[in-house]
Design an enzyme around this catalytic site. Structure first.
Site, PDB file in Angstrom:
ATOM      1  N   ARG A   1      -2.918   1.525  13.606  1.00  0.00           N
ATOM      2  CA  ARG A   1      -3.948   2.103  14.478  1.00  0.00           C
ATOM      3  C   ARG A   1      -5.279   1.368  14.370  1.00  0.00           C
ATOM      4  O   ARG A   1      -6.297   1.839  14.855  1.00  0.00           O
ATOM      5  CB  ARG A   1      -4.158   3.572  14.136  1.00  0.00           C
ATOM      6  CG  ARG A   1      -4.550   3.843  12.690  1.00  0.00           C
ATOM      7  CD  ARG A   1      -4.900   5.300  12.493  1.00  0.00           C
ATOM      8  NE  ARG A   1      -5.199   5.592  11.101  1.00  0.00           N
ATOM      9  CZ  ARG A   1      -5.732   6.726  10.682  1.00  0.00           C
ATOM     10  NH1 ARG A   1      -6.028   7.658  11.565  1.00  0.00           N
ATOM     11  NH2 ARG A   1      -5.965   6.944   9.405  1.00  0.00           N
TER      12      ARG A   1
ATOM     13  N   GLY B   1      -1.390   6.791  16.536  1.00  0.00           N
ATOM     14  CA  GLY B   1      -2.346   5.692  16.469  1.00  0.00           C
ATOM     15  C   GLY B   1      -3.801   6.106  16.510  1.00  0.00           C
ATOM     16  O   GLY B   1      -4.685   5.260  16.625  1.00  0.00           O
TER      17      GLY B   1
ATOM     18  N   ARG C   1      -5.630  -9.633   4.224  1.00  0.00           N
ATOM     19  CA  ARG C   1      -5.106  -8.791   3.152  1.00  0.00           C
ATOM     20  C   ARG C   1      -4.125  -9.578   2.286  1.00  0.00           C
ATOM     21  O   ARG C   1      -3.490 -10.525   2.753  1.00  0.00           O
ATOM     22  CB  ARG C   1      -4.369  -7.579   3.739  1.00  0.00           C
ATOM     23  CG  ARG C   1      -5.156  -6.773   4.762  1.00  0.00           C
ATOM     24  CD  ARG C   1      -4.231  -5.795   5.465  1.00  0.00           C
ATOM     25  NE  ARG C   1      -4.876  -5.054   6.553  1.00  0.00           N
ATOM     26  CZ  ARG C   1      -5.088  -3.741   6.560  1.00  0.00           C
ATOM     27  NH1 ARG C   1      -4.691  -3.016   5.533  1.00  0.00           N
ATOM     28  NH2 ARG C   1      -5.682  -3.147   7.578  1.00  0.00           N
TER      29      ARG C   1
ATOM     30  N   GLY D   1       2.404  -2.815   9.456  1.00  0.00           N
ATOM     31  CA  GLY D   1       1.198  -3.564   9.826  1.00  0.00           C
ATOM     32  C   GLY D   1       0.119  -2.630  10.314  1.00  0.00           C
ATOM     33  O   GLY D   1       0.080  -1.451   9.955  1.00  0.00           O
TER      34      GLY D   1
ATOM     35  N   ASP E   1      -1.464  -4.107   0.445  1.00  0.00           N
ATOM     36  CA  ASP E   1      -1.876  -4.227   1.846  1.00  0.00           C
ATOM     37  C   ASP E   1      -3.254  -3.627   2.078  1.00  0.00           C
ATOM     38  O   ASP E   1      -3.887  -3.901   3.104  1.00  0.00           O
ATOM     39  CB  ASP E   1      -0.856  -3.556   2.771  1.00  0.00           C
ATOM     40  CG  ASP E   1      -0.702  -2.067   2.478  1.00  0.00           C
ATOM     41  OD1 ASP E   1      -0.232  -1.745   1.379  1.00  0.00           O
ATOM     42  OD2 ASP E   1      -1.052  -1.243   3.336  1.00  0.00           O
ATOM     43  N   ASN E   2      -3.747  -2.816   1.157  1.00  0.00           N
ATOM     44  CA  ASN E   2      -5.096  -2.272   1.243  1.00  0.00           C
ATOM     45  C   ASN E   2      -6.061  -3.023   0.338  1.00  0.00           C
ATOM     46  O   ASN E   2      -7.137  -2.511   0.017  1.00  0.00           O
ATOM     47  CB  ASN E   2      -5.098  -0.791   0.871  1.00  0.00           C
ATOM     48  CG  ASN E   2      -4.422   0.054   1.931  1.00  0.00           C
ATOM     49  OD1 ASN E   2      -4.445  -0.278   3.111  1.00  0.00           O
ATOM     50  ND2 ASN E   2      -3.805   1.149   1.515  1.00  0.00           N
TER      51      ASN E   2
ATOM     52  N   LYS F   1     -10.807   1.380  14.402  1.00  0.00           N
ATOM     53  CA  LYS F   1      -9.841   2.191  13.662  1.00  0.00           C
ATOM     54  C   LYS F   1      -9.625   3.505  14.411  1.00  0.00           C
ATOM     55  O   LYS F   1     -10.570   4.254  14.648  1.00  0.00           O
ATOM     56  CB  LYS F   1     -10.340   2.468  12.250  1.00  0.00           C
ATOM     57  CG  LYS F   1      -9.304   3.193  11.393  1.00  0.00           C
ATOM     58  CD  LYS F   1      -9.702   3.211   9.944  1.00  0.00           C
ATOM     59  CE  LYS F   1      -8.668   3.919   9.089  1.00  0.00           C
ATOM     60  NZ  LYS F   1      -9.017   3.916   7.666  1.00  0.00           N
TER      61      LYS F   1
ATOM     62  N   ARG G   1     -15.224  -0.916  12.308  1.00  0.00           N
ATOM     63  CA  ARG G   1     -15.523  -1.491  10.998  1.00  0.00           C
ATOM     64  C   ARG G   1     -15.621  -3.005  11.134  1.00  0.00           C
ATOM     65  O   ARG G   1     -14.987  -3.621  11.998  1.00  0.00           O
ATOM     66  CB  ARG G   1     -14.473  -1.098   9.964  1.00  0.00           C
ATOM     67  CG  ARG G   1     -13.075  -1.559  10.247  1.00  0.00           C
ATOM     68  CD  ARG G   1     -12.135  -0.997   9.184  1.00  0.00           C
ATOM     69  NE  ARG G   1     -10.759  -1.442   9.370  1.00  0.00           N
ATOM     70  CZ  ARG G   1      -9.730  -0.943   8.702  1.00  0.00           C
ATOM     71  NH1 ARG G   1      -9.924   0.024   7.815  1.00  0.00           N
ATOM     72  NH2 ARG G   1      -8.512  -1.388   8.912  1.00  0.00           N
TER      73      ARG G   1
END
Length: 934
Positions: free
Chosen positions: A373, A439, A544, A370, A643-644, A426, A537
């Site tokens: 970070r 992280g 996702r 998951g 996942d991206n 992030k 961000r």
């Protein structure tokens, strides 16, 4: 070209449904990337450990002929490539276990399974679409006020509706929009009128900041993820902590134990960011400050810097009294909770090219994967500025005051007056999903993330945005140790006159060297200490495909006794917590991304099947548009796992990305990309991710009586056509081929002819297409009258295309044969272009001229890696072990690039042209950290 898609299947059948596979053939550009000699030279196919979803090229005569196109490998040539690769330290592909850039932090090198370069899994360049598709896509979305209810019937508090995202309304080709169009939060389009307005605003000094910093931000908080979804339950939390942390770890990173642990259920875990020490703001996006409702001066204030460097509690230390006195909802306990500062991280699953993985997880179950970070620090709802407010802003009196109050209603559900944004930090520290890493993100990667996010937006491609970049400054700041490149080691490739290549003709030798250059990557050779930083961000949502993938897997793992055919299977399944979590996740995705199409029509009636189908349809179009845009501007995401891949089709995870210098269909910066994530294979990867989404929604459809097999087959077949159309739209626009006169075959053949030349002579992707745009503009049939028109001078066209010394669009010297091929291609291309001009004459009011389409499709400036290296090297000059970072960072390069990327299609200043519109320096093309990275 035809593509045969094989073995799209889930890892485990849902319920009693048998495992299925789908084989779908569809027509594409014919035989695009043949790479005629690579197979014969021993480049093997993917190993048995590769993902099952593969794209095998077939002949133009049908998918059944796919086998006829398989290359025969010879032992001698295989040995030759192996010897060259071994001798020159060239890796043989990518990592099958690559993970998202958000997963753990860029710590120690990832152990990876290497894949060999495949001669069969080549580029995916689909067939032409209609001319109108160049300018439009899906319909704009709108929102209406509803009050959501959980699927179990319990009331669910709902915040203001999010912005209805519109993937079609974006600046993909710089197409101007009317001022009445609904703008997407992630893709603002400027008209001449709005740009003039922006200029006026820039000249007008903003009013002074009268409220405490972050006051408007805090009163705008509305956490739909928290309100609509579920945390892990206390029982599973206790189980996790007792089994894997010995009671010492915690989901807040305290207690003396490492916070990494499995998360067995729930859509999120509450986790606080770890603040950076000595935070300093490097840059903030003025455009995003305005979008999010911040005052221009807020970015420089201490509370702003604190909050967006991770100190989310310290940022509000002096605000509580002001809030209680001035907030009209201060006595409302429910409103207090709504406006409270919630921070969270989310679990999701990993799928690579359609294959589900769990072996990357420390626990072997997938429960530890998951946000490693990346921590969400709030969702806010921001009102749009209304026309009535603008018209009355200059007036005095009650009317203006009422308009002001009306526009400040953050709970207004009307999407035309409110936008929803989620903010993530992030590099914000460890979470339960950090898998042993620290992280953190370092300044180098954070600069790349900030600039790339904003660059993609201005290139007109749907993306997450960047609000701010904060560094942990020296002395006394946080640092992290990372593997990186010393710059002393450079991969040397064989030369054309290498005696080992004597048995091949010149074209074959060029092909071999081109392929070896793609493979010429190595791992870092030193450790460096770098400053930590955090990029904030922003996106309308960060849902996702991996989120839905995770909960679908858990449903599929339900005990078989619950799916006994003698029992009422759907009812039993729907009563489980696992099913409820999957359904809730689906409704939330619909709510955040496709409200009008998938949520509003079906949620109140509980029509899960229709909602799931609408979600598939919307996501399919947006992801296809996104990857088509990537090819248009020469962007390689590098790690395009499911996942991206956001359900809403926005570019995210700017970790191993890169913009092309030298064109090759399999180019990628990341050492772990393999060919499956190579440049021209990205539509394949996008389609595979879409297939994962489809499989993840099928358990819901099955449990609610839908025809799983029919829906799967229909949507995947349609998806192939949609992805083909999106990629073709991008390629046609680069050549300026619009209108009915330029049919599919002509566009296909033009690309077939120029692609080998670009590949073998190492063409510069950006320079070639931009120089061709200048040719189209200079030799436009619309210049002068028909009477004065001259015969096309193809020699002069070629001279213009080849440019000056630094703008020459080829890295290799062109042979006489190359020049003849290029001149013949220019002649054929220009003749097709003339046909398009004739089309525009007939439809002058509706269609832009071809050279204008090309100008808005072929950027002049992209974020080449050598440009980024120069900027981040100046910003963090103390990159060596033990250096105390006493030298203050020079951030002028960051600000200079930030200015450059805001107008990628413009000509730029003379200084910008001389500095940035040129080929990459030769020394950067094989240098670790620039040509490739780990």
């Amino acid at each position: 070209m035809q593509i045969l898609l094989t073995k799209i299947k889930s890892s485990k059948a849902y319920g009693s449904r048998k495992s299925t596979s789908t084989s779908i053939a569809h027509t594409n550009f014919r035989n695009k990337f043949r790479l005629p000699f690579l197979g014969a030279l021993g480049i093997s196919a993917l190993s048995s450990s590769s993902p099952p979803t593969t794209f095998v090229r077939a002949s133009s005569h049908g998918s059944s002929a796919a086998a006829n196109y398989t290359r025969q490998h010879t032992k001698d040539s295989r040995d030759f490539i192996t010897k060259l690769s071994t001798r020159h330290g060239i890796n043989d592909g990518g990592s099958a276990e690559g993970s998202g850039d958000d997963s753990t932090g860029d710590g120690s090198p990832t152990k990876s399974r290497r894949w060999t370069v495949s001669g069969s899994a080549t580029a995916f360049v689909p067939p032409p679409t209609t001319p109108a598709d160049i300018h439009s896509s899906s319909n704009p979305l709108q929102r209406r006020s509803t009050h959501p209810v959980r699927a179990d019937g319990a009331p669910m508090k709902r915040g203001p509706s999010p912005l209805a995202f519109t993937s079609a309304i974006k600046r993909s080709f710089g197409v101007a929009m009317s001022s009445t169009s609904l703008h997407a939060a992630g893709s603002t389009t400027r008209t001449a009128e709005s740009e003039a307005s922006a200029s006026t605003k820039a000249d007008k000094k903003p009013a002074a900041l009268v409220t405490p910093p972050l006051y408007n931000f805090r009163t705008s908080l509305s956490h739909s993820w928290i309100n609509q979804l579920s945390p892990e339950d206390p029982e599973n939390l206790e189980r996790s902590l007792s089994q894997y942390s010995n009671g010492k770890g915690s989901n807040r990173g305290g207690g003396g134990g490492h916070p990494g642990r499995p998360v067995f259920n729930g859509h999120y875990v509450s986790v606080r960011p770890t603040p950076l020490k000595n935070p300093k703001l490097i840059i903030a996006s003025p455009e995003m400050l305005e979008e999010l409702g911040f005052h221009p001066d807020e970015a420089e204030t201490e509370p702003f810097v604190k909050y967006f460097s991770g100190d989310v509690d310290g940022a509000f230390e002096n605000m509580d009294d002001f809030t209680l006195k001035n907030d009209q909802d201060a006595d409302d306990e429910g409103m207090k909770k709504e406006k409270s500062v919630e921070t969270w991280a989310t679990p999701y699953a990993l799928s690579i090219m359609g294959r589900r993985y769990t072996n990357n997880c420390p626990y072997g179950t997938g429960d530890g994967y998951g946000d490693g970070r990346a921590i969400s620090v709030g969702e806010i709802v921001v009102p749009h500025r209304k026309k009535s407010e603008e018209s009355s802003s200059s007036k005095d009196g009650k009317e203006s005051e009422e308009s002001e109050r009306e526009s400040d209603s953050h709970d207004d559900p009307d999407p035309h007056t409110a936008k929803r944004w989620e903010l993530q930090l992030k590099g914000a520290g460890q979470t339960p999903f950090c898998r042993g890493a620290d992280g953190r993100a370092v300044l180098r990667s954070s600069i790349r993330e900030f600039l790339a996010s904003e660059a993609m937006h201005h290139l007109g491609i749907s993306t997450t945005r960047a609000l701010s970049l904060v560094v942990s400054d020296s002395p006394g700041g946080d640092t992290s140790t990372r593997p990186w490149y010393s710059g002393q080691k450079k991969t040397e490739l064989p030369k054309m006159d290498d005696p080992r290549l004597a048995q091949y003709d010149e074209e074959q030798r060029r092909e071999i060297l081109s392929q070896l250059a793609v493979q010429a990557k190595s791992d870092p050779d030193m450790l460096v200490e770098e400053k930590c930083a955090i990029t904030t961000r922003v996106s309308p949502s960060f849902v996702r495909i991996g989120h839905l993938d995770l909960f679908a897997r858990r449903v599929e793992m339900l005990p078989m006794e619950q799916t006994d055919k003698k029992k009422d299977t759907p009812k039993l399944v729907k009563e489980t917590l696992r099913y409820q979590e999957l359904e809730d996740m689906m409704w939330h995705a619909c709510y955040r991304e496709f409200y009008e199409e998938a949520y509003a029509p079906y949620h109140e009636t509980g029509d899960v099947v229709s909602a799931a189908k609408a979600l598939m349809e919307g996501s399919m179009v947006r992801i296809a548009d996104m990857v088509g845009g990537w090819l248009r501007v020469g962007f390689v995401q590098g790690n395009f796992n499911a996942d991206n891949c956001l359900v809403g089709g926005r570019t995210m995870d700017y970790g191993p990305f890169g913009f092309l210098d030298v064109y090759h269909p399999l180019s990628a910066k990341w050492t772990g990309s393999g060919e499956h994530y190579g440049f021209m294979n990205q539509p394949n990867a996008g389609y595979a991710n879409f297939a994962v989404l489809v499989e993840s929604l099928l358990p819901l459809i099955d449990a609610n009586g839908g025809d799983v097999d029919e829906i799967r087959t229909t949507i995947l077949k349609k998806g192939q056509s949609i992805f083909s159309d999106a990629v073709d739209k991008a390629m046609r626009s680069k050549m300026g081929l619009i209108g009915d006169s330029s049919d599919t075959n002509e566009a296909s053949e033009l690309w077939d002819e120029i692609e080998p030349l670009l590949r073998i002579t190492r063409g510069d992707w950006t320079l070639f297409w931009r120089q061709l745009t200048y040719v189209a503009a200079e030799y436009s049939p619309t210049k002068g009258s028909d009477k004065d028109a001259k015969e096309p001078d193809y020699a002069e066209m070629m001279k213009m295309l080849l440019g000056e010394e630094h703008t020459h669009p080829f890295y290799d010297v062109l042979t006489d044969e190359n020049r003849a091929t290029l001149r013949a291609w220019i002649e054929r291309w220009h003749k097709e272009l003339v046909k398009c001009y004739n089309f525009t004459k007939e439809h002058s009011k509706d269609v832009e001229r071809p050279e204008e389409i090309m100008r808005r499709s072929n950027p002049k400036y992209v974020l080449r890696e050598w440009m980024l290296v120069d900027a981040y090297s100046k910003a963090d000059s103390g990159k060596s072990m033990g250096n105390p970072f006493t030298v203050e960072g020079d951030y002028t390069g960051v600000h200079e690039l930030f200015e450059l990327i805001q107008d990628p299609y413009g000509e730029g200043s003379k200084e910008a042209q001389e500095k940035y519109y040129k080929r990459a320096p030769d020394e950067s093309l094989g240098k670790g950290g620039t040509a490739f990275m780990s």
